[in-house]
Write an enzyme that holds these catalytic residues in place. Structure first.
Site, PDB file in Angstrom:
ATOM      1  N   SER A   1       0.850  -1.184   0.000  1.00 57.78           N
ATOM      2  CA  SER A   1       0.000   0.000   0.000  1.00 57.78           C
ATOM      3  C   SER A   1       0.883   1.231   0.000  1.00 57.78           C
ATOM      4  O   SER A   1       2.060   1.175   0.376  1.00 57.78           O
ATOM      5  CB  SER A   1      -0.875  -0.006   1.257  1.00 57.78           C
ATOM      6  OG  SER A   1      -1.410   1.269   1.526  1.00 57.78           O
TER       7      SER A   1
ATOM      8  N   TYR B   1       0.664  -0.158  10.798  1.00 54.32           N
ATOM      9  CA  TYR B   1       0.226  -0.530   9.447  1.00 54.32           C
ATOM     10  C   TYR B   1       1.326  -0.218   8.442  1.00 54.32           C
ATOM     11  O   TYR B   1       1.639  -1.034   7.559  1.00 54.32           O
ATOM     12  CB  TYR B   1      -1.052   0.222   9.083  1.00 54.32           C
ATOM     13  CG  TYR B   1      -1.579  -0.090   7.704  1.00 54.32           C
ATOM     14  CD1 TYR B   1      -2.092  -1.350   7.399  1.00 54.32           C
ATOM     15  CD2 TYR B   1      -1.584   0.888   6.698  1.00 54.32           C
ATOM     16  CE1 TYR B   1      -2.586  -1.634   6.130  1.00 54.32           C
ATOM     17  CE2 TYR B   1      -2.078   0.603   5.434  1.00 54.32           C
ATOM     18  CZ  TYR B   1      -2.578  -0.656   5.153  1.00 54.32           C
ATOM     19  OH  TYR B   1      -3.069  -0.928   3.892  1.00 54.32           O
TER      20      TYR B   1
END
Length: 318
Positions: free
Chosen positions: A161, A186
């Site tokens: 991502s 994350y």
């Protein structure tokens, strides 16, 4: 030693709005077997649909097998099995069942993920985002390695991502023992996804296996389950009516880059690179699109591989 010299655009002809079906046009996957983790929800579901439509047989390992079967009902050439990436015993059991079937793997898409979750500990106390998004997939691919190389090789796709920009690997506090921050956790996990592909490609290319990492784009999927509507509006993801802002992709567009990574002949001879918008990304050190240099650093990739092998006890190349 840093980025691969191949980390430059190749002029694919595709872009932000391309869909999974569009990048698969003219590609026949009949006789190919793909594994798509989390292939029953969000981007994973669209990826499974597109691959199956192109003729591939798709195995979907799922933490919730019943929900997966329901979501995939009516799609031909799909098989569901049980897998919890946060549980290394579950990873081992799935891999053993698959290897016992004697089948080879042409396409492996590490798609399943959790994002910005509250602090959670799994296994021996590992931070859950790093454990699920990275370590679980690391163990899975290494355990399935005999099937990945069995038929002359294939492609492994690690879904990262743009979130990788939020954090490099925190070598001094990998598990957030000194205070947890959900977005940094994350970011570290998504950086790990990129470094995994860099090192796997280096280790596997002589066996015919090439690996890619990618940013699928901004898409509203169940990945946002841990975020409130107010949070997403605060990030500028939603307008005042609660609708995704301009620039977000549909799930069909979001699945395109991982399908392109898994199948496109345009990527023959390439590997270990980061992709976005169905194109090889440029290296970026500012707010421009692209991949951060630390996420494709070869020394970091090798270091993370060694550490991951120690943590999981699994290493196909050990």
């Amino acid at each position: 030693m840093t980025a691969s010299t191949a980390q430059h655009k190749i002029g694919s002809g595709f872009g932000h709005d391309s869909t999974a079906d569009e990048v698969l046009a003219g590609i026949d996957l009949t006789g190919k077997l793909a594994i798509v983790t989390g292939g029953y929800s969000g981007l994973g579901l669209e990826t499974t649909k597109a691959l199956a439509k192109a003729g591939a047989y798709v195995v979907v390992p799922a933490r919730r097998p019943d929900a997966a079967r329901e979501a995939l009902a009516g799609i031909d050439n799909v098989e569901v099995d049980e897998l919890d990436l946060a549980d290394l015993e579950s990873v081992r059991a799935f891999a053993e069942r698959f290897l016992a079937s004697g089948r080879s793997i042409d396409i492996m898409i590490d798609n399943a993920a959790i994002m910005a979750s509250p602090e959670t500990r799994v296994g021996p106390g590992w931070e859950a985002q790093f454990a699920t998004n990275h370590l679980g997939h690391f163990a899975l691919v290494n355990r399935l390695w005999p099937a990945i190389v069995a038929d002359g090789g294939g492609r492994v796709v690690s879904v990262s991502s743009t979130g990788h920009r939020r954090s490099d690997i925190r070598w001094d506090d990998l598990e957030f023992r000194q205070g947890y921050e959900k977005w940094q956790a994350y970011g570290q996990a998504k950086t790990a996804n990129v470094l995994f592909a860099v090192q796997l490609d280096a280790l596997g290319k002589d066996s015919g296996v090439r690996a890619f990492a990618l940013h699928p784009g901004g898409i509203m999927t169940p990945l946002q389950r841990h975020l409130t509507r107010e949070e997403m509006a605060g990030y500028g993801w939603l307008d005042e009516d609660g609708n995704p802002v301009v620039g977000f992709k549909t799930p069909e567009q979001g699945a395109a880059t991982q399908v392109w990574a898994a199948t496109s002949p345009q990527l023959d001879g390439l590997g270990g690179v980061f992709l976005e918008d169905c194109e090889v990304a440029e290296v970026s050190t500012d707010d421009a699109p692209g991949v951060r240099p630390y996420a494709i650093d070869k020394e970091s990739a090798a270091r993370l591989w060694t550490l991951s092998a120690e943590l999981t006890g699994v290493n196909a190349f050990g």
